[in-house]
Design an enzyme around this catalytic site. Structure first.
Site, PDB file in Angstrom:
ATOM      1  NE  ARG A   1       5.010  12.522  30.386  1.00 59.89           N
ATOM      2  CZ  ARG A   1       4.420  11.841  29.270  1.00 59.89           C
ATOM      3  NH1 ARG A   1       3.632  10.814  29.410  1.00 59.89           N
ATOM      4  NH2 ARG A   1       4.477  12.217  28.139  1.00 59.89           N
TER       5      ARG A   1
ATOM      6  CG  HIS B   1       4.251  16.928  25.555  1.00 62.43           C
ATOM      7  ND1 HIS B   1       5.613  16.280  25.837  1.00 62.43           N
ATOM      8  CD2 HIS B   1       3.542  15.697  25.156  1.00 62.43           C
ATOM      9  CE1 HIS B   1       5.667  14.983  25.567  1.00 62.43           C
ATOM     10  NE2 HIS B   1       4.493  14.681  25.420  1.00 62.43           N
TER      11      HIS B   1
ATOM     12  CD  GLN C   1       4.157  14.047  20.630  1.00 64.98           C
ATOM     13  OE1 GLN C   1       4.332  13.167  21.321  1.00 64.98           O
ATOM     14  NE2 GLN C   1       4.097  13.689  19.379  1.00 64.98           N
TER      15      GLN C   1
ATOM     16  CG  ASP D   1      -3.985  15.527  23.408  1.00 67.79           C
ATOM     17  OD1 ASP D   1      -3.877  14.354  23.576  1.00 67.79           O
ATOM     18  OD2 ASP D   1      -3.404  16.297  23.962  1.00 67.79           O
TER      19      ASP D   1
ATOM     20  CB  CYS E   1       0.701  13.787  21.085  1.00 64.47           C
ATOM     21  SG  CYS E   1      -0.961  13.847  21.859  1.00 64.47           S
TER      22      CYS E   1
ATOM     23  NE  ARG F   1       7.968  12.623  22.117  1.00 63.43           N
ATOM     24  CZ  ARG F   1       7.376  12.509  23.325  1.00 63.43           C
ATOM     25  NH1 ARG F   1       6.279  11.839  23.093  1.00 63.43           N
ATOM     26  NH2 ARG F   1       7.822  12.446  24.413  1.00 63.43           N
TER      27      ARG F   1
HETATM   28  N1  NVA Z   1      -2.730  16.130  26.648  1.00 69.16           N
HETATM   29  C1  NVA Z   1      -2.400  14.832  27.103  1.00 69.16           C
HETATM   30  C2  NVA Z   1      -0.974  14.576  26.190  1.00 69.16           C
HETATM   31  C3  NVA Z   1      -0.576  13.180  26.569  1.00 69.16           C
HETATM   32  C4  NVA Z   1       0.916  12.992  25.617  1.00 69.16           C
HETATM   33  C5  NVA Z   1      -2.109  14.730  28.498  1.00 69.16           C
HETATM   34  O1  NVA Z   1      -1.545  15.511  29.112  1.00 69.16           O
HETATM   35  O2  NVA Z   1      -2.457  13.582  29.288  1.00 69.16           O
HETATM   36  N1   CP Z   2       2.797  11.297  23.401  1.00 72.07           N
HETATM   37  C1   CP Z   2       3.309  11.089  24.497  1.00 72.07           C
HETATM   38  O1   CP Z   2       4.000  11.924  25.306  1.00 72.07           O
HETATM   39  O2   CP Z   2       3.160   9.679  24.969  1.00 72.07           O
HETATM   40  P1   CP Z   2       3.329   9.014  26.217  1.00 72.07           P
HETATM   41  O3   CP Z   2       2.579   9.599  27.456  1.00 72.07           O
HETATM   42  O4   CP Z   2       3.070   7.652  26.141  1.00 72.07           O
HETATM   43  O5   CP Z   2       4.816   9.480  26.743  1.00 72.07           O
END
Ligand code: NVA
Ligand code: CP
Length: 304
Positions: A102, A129, A132, A219, A259, A287
């Site tokens: 990540r 992502h 997700q 989101d 998400c 997930r």
């Molecule tokens: N768009 C958000 C998704 C988190 C799961 C981010 O990148 O922070």
């Molecule tokens: N939706 C998601 O990826 O959650 P986290 O940021 O908690 O992993």
């Protein structure tokens, strides 16, 4: 399937194979049937950003599959002090059976795959992502029985979630409408590809986008890494919110997905969130099942 870097690398058949296996693993877990398909294997999990769901679901998933997961915060490993992705990939390939990463740049998972020799799974970048969205598709299919011909409406920032939803939904026969402000549209390459299928609309008209949707999705307005833009974004995105009015434009039985984490009162109203909490937390649970399927198909060798 060698890696999961982005959904556009997968065929529609590969996505379906993941969803089918995810359903099977979910059923087995509920019935207490063990499936130790990654016995003795180790997944490394590199995190440059925070996480609740991704970290816990990958770690529990590896345990369920008979393997183990190592949490590698970029603050603690040498990557955070400037060791290259190229060398990190070559070193970790000597110890691990797969890496989940990540981070910010999509180029990082792409380079881990290029220079390493083990499967790489994208656990979120600024671009996409995919994990997700596999869980999202599994959830929509559970609730609606099928994906083909369904309409998903995404309201808010044309971010990593919007990008992956467009690709995942279109590849599984759905249509997508995105309501977002000008200047915050999804990735132009993805929009161009999706426009070629005739199944994407991008507009700033929220009610038009939500019309007859089977699923409404939103989101946060400011993603991880955009904290300094949060005040500006709160103004830009005002009204890009799933509330009762937006729900009235969608199909009467429309589901709501997020998400998570959610900023209630911004991109979604608390009453709508709570009315659809069943779907939203099934989505979070999925997930686990969807990623277990991805790990088996990429890291499972003969067991896949
Ligand atoms: N768009 C958000 C998704 C988190 C799961 C981010 O990148 O922070
Ligand atoms: N939706 C998601 O990826 O959650 P986290 O940021 O908690 O992993």
């Amino acid at each position: 399937m060698k890696h999961l870097l982005k959904l556009s690398d997968l065929t529609s058949e590969e996505i379906k194979e993941i969803l089918d296996l995810a359903d099977k693993l979910k059923k087995e877990k509920k019935e207490g049937i063990p499936h130790r398909l990654l016995e003795g294997k180790t997944l490394g999990m590199i995190f440059t950003k925070s996480s609740t769901r991704t970290r816990v679901s990958f770690e529990v998933g590896m345990h369920d599959l008979g393997g183990q997961a190592l949490f590698l915060s970029s603050r603690d490993i040498q990557l955070g002090r400037g060791e290259s992705i190229m060398d990190t990939a070559r070193v970790l390939s000597r110890y691990l059976d797969g890496i989940m990463i990540r981070t910010f740049a999509q180029q990082d998972p792409e380079d881990l795959a290029r220079y390493g020799s083990i499967p790489i799974i994208n656990g979120l970048t600024d671009y996409c992502h995919p994990c997700q969205v596999l869980a999202d598709l599994q959830t929509i299919r559970e609730y609606k029985g099928s994906l083909e011909g369904r309409k998903l409406c995404f309201i808010g920032d044309g971010n990593n979630m919007a990008n992956s939803l467009i690709v995942g939904c279109i590849k599984t026969g759905m249509s997508v409408s995105v309501a977002c402000p000008e200047g915050y549209r999804p990735d132009s390459g993805i929009v161009a590809w999706a426009n070629g299928t005739g199944r994407l609309t991008v507009t700033d008209d929220i009610m038009a986008a939500a019309k007859d949707a089977d699923a409404l999705y939103t989101d946060v307005w400011a993603s991880m890494g955009q904290e300094e833009e949060a005040a500006v974004r709160r103004k830009v995105f005002e009204g890009y919110c799933i509330d009762r009015k937006v729900m009235s434009a969608a199909k009467p039985d429309a589901m709501v997905l997020h998400c998570l984490p959610a900023h209630k009162g911004e991109e979604i109203m608390e009453d709508v969130f709570e009315a659809h909490a069943g779907e939203i937390f099934d989505e979070a649970e999925n997930r686990l099942h969807a990623q277990k399927a991805v790990m088996v198909l990429t890291m499972g060798g003969q067991n896949a």
